[in-house]
Every structure is written in C-alpha cells, then in structure tokens.
Motif scaffolding. Sequence first.
Motif, PDB file in Angstrom:
ATOM      1  N   GLU A 173      -6.056  -4.947   9.155  1.00 52.22           N
ATOM      2  CA  GLU A 173      -6.237  -4.605   7.734  1.00 52.22           C
ATOM      3  C   GLU A 173      -5.200  -3.547   7.339  1.00 52.22           C
ATOM      4  OE1 GLU A 173     -10.289  -3.461   7.512  1.00 52.22           O
ATOM      5  OE2 GLU A 173     -10.315  -3.429   5.323  1.00 52.22           O
ATOM      6  N   ALA A 174      -4.963  -2.590   8.246  1.00 53.55           N
ATOM      7  CA  ALA A 174      -3.950  -1.557   7.974  1.00 53.55           C
ATOM      8  C   ALA A 174      -2.587  -2.220   7.808  1.00 53.55           C
ATOM      9  CB  ALA A 174      -3.928  -0.528   9.102  1.00 53.55           C
ATOM     10  N   PHE A 175      -2.270  -3.185   8.688  1.00 56.06           N
ATOM     11  CA  PHE A 175      -1.003  -3.913   8.541  1.00 56.06           C
ATOM     12  C   PHE A 175      -0.975  -4.649   7.199  1.00 56.06           C
ATOM     13  CE2 PHE A 175      -0.129  -3.597  13.168  1.00 56.06           C
ATOM     14  CZ  PHE A 175       1.239  -3.354  13.109  1.00 56.06           C
ATOM     15  N   ASP A 176      -2.065  -5.340   6.876  1.00 52.95           N
ATOM     16  CA  ASP A 176      -2.072  -6.156   5.659  1.00 52.95           C
ATOM     17  C   ASP A 176      -1.995  -5.301   4.395  1.00 52.95           C
ATOM     18  OD1 ASP A 176      -2.250  -8.390   7.240  1.00 52.95           O
ATOM     19  OD2 ASP A 176      -4.429  -8.538   7.098  1.00 52.95           O
ATOM     20  N   LYS A 177      -2.721  -4.169   4.383  1.00 55.33           N
ATOM     21  CA  LYS A 177      -2.692  -3.302   3.197  1.00 55.33           C
ATOM     22  C   LYS A 177      -1.325  -2.637   3.064  1.00 55.33           C
ATOM     23  CE  LYS A 177      -7.641  -2.476   2.799  1.00 55.33           C
ATOM     24  NZ  LYS A 177      -8.758  -1.562   3.099  1.00 55.33           N
ATOM     25  N   GLY A 178      -0.751  -2.248   4.198  1.00 55.21           N
ATOM     26  CA  GLY A 178       0.595  -1.662   4.181  1.00 55.21           C
ATOM     27  C   GLY A 178       1.594  -2.686   3.654  1.00 55.21           C
ATOM     28  N   ALA A 179       1.456  -3.916   4.123  1.00 47.18           N
ATOM     29  CA  ALA A 179       2.376  -4.986   3.705  1.00 47.18           C
ATOM     30  C   ALA A 179       2.279  -5.182   2.195  1.00 47.18           C
ATOM     31  CB  ALA A 179       2.045  -6.266   4.443  1.00 47.18           C
ATOM     32  N   SER A 180       1.057  -5.143   1.691  1.00 49.29           N
ATOM     33  CA  SER A 180       0.874  -5.345   0.255  1.00 49.29           C
ATOM     34  C   SER A 180       1.556  -4.218  -0.531  1.00 49.29           C
ATOM     35  CB  SER A 180      -0.629  -5.453  -0.002  1.00 49.29           C
ATOM     36  OG  SER A 180      -0.928  -5.154  -1.298  1.00 49.29           O
ATOM     37  N   LEU A 181       1.431  -2.960  -0.040  1.00 51.26           N
ATOM     38  CA  LEU A 181       2.109  -1.832  -0.706  1.00 51.26           C
ATOM     39  C   LEU A 181       3.627  -2.000  -0.659  1.00 51.26           C
ATOM     40  CD1 LEU A 181      -0.078   1.136   0.634  1.00 51.26           C
ATOM     41  CD2 LEU A 181       0.111   0.408  -1.750  1.00 51.26           C
ATOM     42  N   LEU A 182       4.098  -2.677   0.385  1.00 54.77           N
ATOM     43  CA  LEU A 182       5.547  -2.900   0.517  1.00 54.77           C
ATOM     44  C   LEU A 182       6.011  -4.142  -0.240  1.00 54.77           C
ATOM     45  CD1 LEU A 182       5.965  -2.037   4.324  1.00 54.77           C
ATOM     46  CD2 LEU A 182       6.852  -0.728   2.405  1.00 54.77           C
ATOM     47  N   GLY A 183       5.064  -4.775  -0.943  1.00 56.03           N
ATOM     48  CA  GLY A 183       5.421  -5.932  -1.754  1.00 56.03           C
ATOM     49  C   GLY A 183       5.502  -7.228  -0.959  1.00 56.03           C
ATOM     50  N   LEU A 184       4.910  -7.245   0.249  1.00 52.89           N
ATOM     51  CA  LEU A 184       4.937  -8.463   1.074  1.00 52.89           C
ATOM     52  C   LEU A 184       3.654  -9.250   0.844  1.00 52.89           C
ATOM     53  CD1 LEU A 184       6.098  -6.637   4.327  1.00 52.89           C
ATOM     54  CD2 LEU A 184       7.550  -7.913   2.734  1.00 52.89           C
ATOM     55  N   SER A 185       3.699 -10.542   1.126  1.00 49.77           N
ATOM     56  CA  SER A 185       2.517 -11.358   0.827  1.00 49.77           C
ATOM     57  C   SER A 185       1.477 -11.276   1.960  1.00 49.77           C
ATOM     58  CB  SER A 185       2.932 -12.811   0.592  1.00 49.77           C
ATOM     59  OG  SER A 185       3.566 -13.287   1.735  1.00 49.77           O
TER      60      SER A 185
END
Length: 349
Positions: A173-185
């Motif tokens: 979840e930390a990876f996914d939320k970080g990815a979302s903040l970085l504009g990744l899908s």
Amino acid sequence: MANHDPVILGLETSCDETAAAVVSGSVVLSNIVQSQSDLHAPYGGVVPEVAARAHLAWLPPVIGEAVARAGLSGFEDIDLVAATRGPGLAGSLIAGFSAAKGLALRLDKPLVAVNHIEAHILSALLAPEVEVTAALFPALALVVSGGHTLLYRVAGVGEYSLLGRTLDDAAGEAFDKGASLLGLSYPGGGQISRLADDAPATGLRFPRGRPRAGNPALDGMQADLCWSFSGLKTSLKVHLEKNPPGERRALAEIAAAYQEAIVSSLISVCDRGLRRERSVLAGGGVLQNRLLRDRLAGWAHSRGIRACLAPREYCGDNAVMVAFAAALGRGDGRKEYLDMDIIPANYPF
Ligand code: KG4
Ligand code: ZN
C-alpha cells in the motif's frame, strides 16, 4: 509426478486475482492467474463489488484452462479441491470458495479450506532448490503484500506465532500510495521499482517511521517488531510539494529514496526479530521487488541463515500456493464441507 501424490486443484480469489492451479506434491502442473488490475486502475484501488463480479465471470474459464494445461485426462483426475477461505474481501472469497464447493461436490472429492496468509508463507518453500525438512526450522517468516505486512516465528510447517505487523499501511500500500503521488498508475509498486533502477546516487533520504511503545494498536506486540508506513507517504507528499520534480531523473531519484525507506525498514525489523532461526521465509506481492529480494538475501547471508524467497511467479496472489499448502497437509480438509463458510477477517491458523 510421484504416483502417490494427490492431484490438487487450487483456487484463489481473496482479492483481485482470479487464479486456479493444479499441483501434485511440489510439482506445479499448471498455474493460471487472471489479474483484474486493469478493471480497478481507474479507481486507484480495488473496488470490492467490481472484484466479486469479475471473479464470477472469470472463474469458469480460468479453472477450465488450469485443468486443460495440467495435462490431465480431465476433471476426473483431480483428487481434491483446495480454496482460499480467508482473509480477504468477502464477495471475492465467496465467489471462489463457492466454486470450490460446487466442484468438490460434483467430483465427489474432499475440499481443503486454506488460509491465504499461510499460503503466502509456504510459497517461500516452492523454490526448486528448497527441500522442506526440519533443517529449515525454526524460521522467521515475512509476508509483504498490498494488504499485509507481517512477521512470524515459525517452529515448523503449521506452527506460527505472530511477532509483528504494520500498524497502518501495508508495504504494498505504501508503494501504491507513493506511486500515485508520483503520478504513476495503480498498482504502482513495480513502476516505482523500475523508475528507481534509473536513479542517480543522491543523498535524498526519507525518514523511516517506527511505532512507539504504548501505541494501543500494538495489542501486546513489541513496538520494534512492528512497522508504520503512513508517515513515509506524508513525507513524500511534503517533499513533492516543496520540490516538484521537473524531469524523469528527478522522479527516479525520489522513487529510489522512497523504495529504499520501505525496503530498509522491512530488513531492520527482520533483523530485530531474529533469535535462533535458521532461515527466513518470505512471500507476497512486494517480494517481486528486486531490491527487497537482494537485501533479504544479503542480510540472511550476513546472519548465517538461509533465505527462502518465494519464486517471483508465486509472489503475487496465485493458486499454486493454495494447492501447495494443501499438499503439505495444511488447511481444514473435509469430506463434509457444505456448511463451511468463508472467514474474511481474524482467521487463526
Ligand atoms: O500479493 P499481492 O499480489 O496482492 C495482495 O494480496 O495485496 O500484492 C500486490 C502488491 C501491490 O501493492 C503492488 O504494488 C506490490 O505488491 N508490488 C510491488 C512490486 N510488484 C508488486 N511492490 C514493490 N515492488 C515491486 N516490484
Ligand atoms: Zn495475498
């Protein structure tokens, strides 16, 4: 395939992968995983109702393909059916578990109900070079996925005691939320890791959150054997607000520092949990991360213990690990199972 090993059809539908596999002993005869991530991507996370409906649609073709690819004469060669009973999303679990009941009933074979977390732990024993013997135990077990981050002490197959877990976000979840903040899908774990591969070495460092003793969420567990990842996501958010990354190089640098914070925190807790264990068993979707695999292997080597890492194809949710858990004699196996129900939460094993 040794003749005496039962042929097991496994089903896994605890979250957003519809999976079926055929396993005999430790031999994988087929492994089909239909991911739903494209369906959930527009929402930035798994939508339970969408997941349950997709399982219903995909289970018949996925099961059919698993049986066809296993090289069996047909369904009649299956000796037992194993399915995930929990933990997971209720609607998703019901879809797979009911399908398993129906199949077992039709084939007149027993049903084995498997705990999803235990299946992830045992997936670490699926690597071809690993022999399941007493020499591996006691072991530490690390389960890292989108929904779970857990550390166990394992006296032997089936003997687990929980040492620690995350008090907020799971590592995935930390990876996914970080990815979302970085504009990744979504799901962004793999993308962060690929971006980080291109990163220049810099001094950027995000703080590693550590739970404080006295936190009621610890529920009797030691604070230093638990994780907290929610602060990390906030640090990333603040960093991005102050330093909007202009180009890919800057984005890669941030992704690398973020990944490093998650991975080093996972390894530190394993190290603090180590007593007299002879091996570390690790599984779950986040274990597809190359840095985590390398660090776990390096740490295990430095501590003189064996690293049993789930093969990458069995890290994410899959049905091989479910059938394999049943092959190892785990799970609740019954001839009379029609009254057996799913257990979405707090499923002891
Ligand atoms: O075990 P899994 O397939 O599903 C759950 O039960 O949650 O794990 C999915 C998680 C997602 O959060 C995804 O971003 C993460 O595993 N993941 C990764 C990588 N590949 C998948 N995280 C970090 N690095 C990766 N390479
Ligand atoms: Zn899982």
